[in-house]
Design a protein around this motif. Structure first.
Motif, mmCIF file in Angstrom:
data_model
loop_
_atom_site.group_PDB
_atom_site.id
_atom_site.type_symbol
_atom_site.label_atom_id
_atom_site.label_comp_id
_atom_site.label_asym_id
_atom_site.label_seq_id
_atom_site.Cartn_x
_atom_site.Cartn_y
_atom_site.Cartn_z
ATOM 1 N N THR A 63 39.602 40.466 35.912
ATOM 2 C CA THR A 63 40.325 39.384 36.578
ATOM 3 C C THR A 63 40.945 38.434 35.562
ATOM 4 N N LYS A 64 40.140 38.048 34.574
ATOM 5 C CA LYS A 64 40.636 37.133 33.535
ATOM 6 C C LYS A 64 41.716 37.790 32.690
ATOM 7 N N GLY A 65 41.576 39.093 32.464
ATOM 8 C CA GLY A 65 42.590 39.820 31.703
ATOM 9 C C GLY A 65 43.936 39.788 32.392
ATOM 10 N N LEU A 66 43.932 39.946 33.725
ATOM 11 C CA LEU A 66 45.170 39.869 34.487
ATOM 12 C C LEU A 66 45.786 38.475 34.381
ATOM 13 N N LEU A 67 44.952 37.458 34.569
ATOM 14 C CA LEU A 67 45.446 36.083 34.519
ATOM 15 C C LEU A 67 45.983 35.732 33.135
ATOM 16 N N GLN A 68 45.293 36.195 32.108
ATOM 17 C CA GLN A 68 45.694 35.886 30.739
ATOM 18 C C GLN A 68 47.078 36.452 30.416
ATOM 19 N N ARG A 69 47.425 37.535 31.086
ATOM 20 C CA ARG A 69 48.719 38.191 30.848
ATOM 21 C C ARG A 69 49.791 37.750 31.843
ATOM 22 N N GLY A 70 49.458 36.751 32.657
ATOM 23 C CA GLY A 70 50.445 36.194 33.570
ATOM 24 C C GLY A 70 50.540 36.834 34.931
ATOM 25 N N PHE A 71 49.607 37.752 35.244
ATOM 26 C CA PHE A 71 49.614 38.374 36.565
ATOM 27 C C PHE A 71 48.899 37.486 37.584
ATOM 28 N N VAL A 72 49.098 37.801 38.850
ATOM 29 C CA VAL A 72 48.400 37.131 39.947
ATOM 30 C C VAL A 72 47.453 38.142 40.591
ATOM 31 N N PRO A 73 46.144 38.063 40.295
ATOM 32 C CA PRO A 73 45.213 39.004 40.923
ATOM 33 C C PRO A 73 45.075 38.731 42.418
ATOM 34 N N VAL A 74 45.070 39.792 43.196
ATOM 35 C CA VAL A 74 44.956 39.669 44.654
ATOM 36 C C VAL A 74 43.811 40.555 45.122
ATOM 37 N N VAL A 75 42.784 39.943 45.666
ATOM 38 C CA VAL A 75 41.602 40.679 46.128
ATOM 39 C C VAL A 75 41.464 40.482 47.629
ATOM 40 N N LEU A 78 47.331 31.020 39.439
ATOM 41 C CA LEU A 78 46.622 31.204 40.695
ATOM 42 C C LEU A 78 46.067 32.609 40.852
ATOM 43 N N ALA A 79 45.024 32.686 41.655
ATOM 44 C CA ALA A 79 44.478 33.953 42.122
ATOM 45 C C ALA A 79 44.508 33.903 43.649
ATOM 46 N N VAL A 80 44.639 35.053 44.272
ATOM 47 C CA VAL A 80 44.789 35.111 45.727
ATOM 48 C C VAL A 80 43.708 36.005 46.336
ATOM 49 N N ILE A 104 29.873 44.932 54.560
ATOM 50 C CA ILE A 104 31.164 44.255 54.450
ATOM 51 C C ILE A 104 31.014 43.098 53.467
ATOM 52 N N LEU A 105 31.912 43.037 52.496
ATOM 53 C CA LEU A 105 31.952 41.915 51.558
ATOM 54 C C LEU A 105 33.161 41.066 51.934
ATOM 55 N N SER A 106 32.905 39.872 52.439
ATOM 56 C CA SER A 106 33.961 39.015 52.954
ATOM 57 C C SER A 106 34.813 38.400 51.848
ATOM 58 N N GLY A 107 36.070 38.143 52.182
ATOM 59 C CA GLY A 107 36.940 37.433 51.261
ATOM 60 C C GLY A 107 36.451 36.031 50.979
ATOM 61 N N ASP A 108 35.680 35.448 51.897
ATOM 62 C CA ASP A 108 35.142 34.105 51.679
ATOM 63 C C ASP A 108 34.152 34.081 50.518
ATOM 64 N N VAL A 109 33.418 35.172 50.334
ATOM 65 C CA VAL A 109 32.515 35.274 49.183
ATOM 66 C C VAL A 109 33.332 35.276 47.894
ATOM 67 N N TRP A 110 34.442 35.984 47.915
ATOM 68 C CA TRP A 110 35.321 36.007 46.746
ATOM 69 C C TRP A 110 35.840 34.615 46.424
ATOM 70 N N MET A 111 36.135 33.820 47.439
ATOM 71 C CA MET A 111 36.615 32.458 47.201
ATOM 72 C C MET A 111 35.592 31.655 46.405
ATOM 73 N N SER A 150 40.919 45.985 44.433
ATOM 74 C CA SER A 150 40.075 46.408 45.550
ATOM 75 C C SER A 150 38.613 46.455 45.112
ATOM 76 N N PRO A 151 37.723 45.790 45.836
ATOM 77 C CA PRO A 151 36.318 45.721 45.434
ATOM 78 C C PRO A 151 35.599 47.070 45.382
ATOM 79 N N CYS A 152 35.734 47.892 46.418
ATOM 80 C CA CYS A 152 35.005 49.163 46.484
ATOM 81 C C CYS A 152 35.649 50.202 45.577
ATOM 82 N N PRO A 153 34.843 50.955 44.813
ATOM 83 C CA PRO A 153 33.375 50.969 44.749
ATOM 84 C C PRO A 153 32.806 50.180 43.572
#
Length: 287
Positions: A184-196, A92-94, A210-217, A159-162
């Motif tokens: 992001t894929k590197g984190l997932l490949q190593r078993g981490f859970v990326p949180v943005v 999962l990613a969060v 402002i870059l919304s979390g909904d865009v990230w979804m 964190s998105p910025c900058p």
């Protein structure tokens, strides 16, 4: 093809209380890539980079009406429920919203509007508001990461910025950059859970935005090949009006017409005065 998108209430277990059904022609085909090569959505073994992308809504992890106030019990409950996913074989990613962190500063200082007349010569007030907004959302991010770690999830903040920017409030080039995706894929490949998280970012046309979390979804589901998108809220789904009001009814099904427009007759989509990310309408469009 009809795909189910879960809405998980903060007090519920998995599976969620309510399933919203979306009629689509194919997995995330309603979000075609604007340019460039198609995303590589699977690993070498054929598995998706992330089976599930979860959006922890700001209303679920904070007390949105109280400035910079965490909903500790809800966040602990959410983190506990999410910790079950890896044990069942799901990656999962969060993504998390800002809730009572960030929105007020962004609204007060006009961060979302930026400065189109002088994008590189911002006023001292706008710079102050941008910095305060970032401090606020990253403070919440620390709380979310801490709660996930406490439940045994190896959560790592992104964190998105900058590093991720916009142009006229839209992602540059219409999609996430290759470096962001590789990380992001590197984190997932190593078993981490990326949180943005939603963030105040640099914007080529208006200086800041402002870059919304909904865009990230949208972007993470598409780029990571996710089969499910879960939206964690403080209520049991989408209602015709705020569930605290008399006569509010749960909407069991939401459909898209042939033009990709939401069919939501009789549903109130009023946005809180301090919300700078579009409220319910933007979230449903993202879903």
């Amino acid at each position: 093809v009809i795909f189910s998108w879960g809405i998980l209430s903060q007090g519920s277990g998995i599976p969620p209380f309510c399933q919203i059904l979306w009629a689509m022609g194919g997995l995330l085909d309603c979000f075609p890539l604007p340019s460039g090569a198609a995303p590589i959505t699977t690993r070498a073994n054929g598995k998706a980079w992330a089976d599930v992308v979860v959006k922890i809504g700001g209303s679920a992890c904070t007390r949105k009406a109280e400035f910079e106030t965490l909903n500790v019990g809800a966040l602990q409950s959410i983190s506990s429920q999410l910790s079950a996913l890896p044990t069942e074989g799901y990656s999962l990613a969060v993504v998390h919203g800002a809730g009572s962190f960030g929105h007020q500063h962004a609204k007060e200082y006009g961060v979302s509007k930026g400065s189109s007349e002088a994008p590189l010569d911002l006023t001292s007030r706008l710079r102050e508001g941008f910095a305060k907004t970032r401090l606020s959302v990253t403070t919440l991010n620390k709380h979310v990461i801490t709660a996930l770690l406490k439940e045994g999830l190896p959560a790592v903040s992104m964190s998105p910025c900058p590093f991720v920017g916009t142009e006229k409030k839209k992602l540059r080039g219409g999609r996430l950059g290759s470096a962001t995706l590789e990380g992001t894929k590197g984190l997932l490949q190593r078993g981490f859970v990326p949180v943005v998280h939603g963030d105040a970012v640099l914007d080529d046309a208006q200086g800041v935005a402002i870059l919304s979390g909904d865009v990230w979804m949208v972007e993470l589901c598409r780029e990571l090949g996710a089969k499910s998108a879960v939206f964690v809220t403080d209520v049991d789904g989408v209602f015709t009006k705020p569930p605290s009001e008399a006569g509010a009814e749960l909407v069991p099904e939401i459909l898209l017409d042939n033009k990709g427009e939401l069919e939501l007759r009789g549903v109130s989509m009023n946005t809180a005065s301090h919300d700078v990310t579009g409220g319910l309408k933007a979230k449903l469009e993202s879903a």
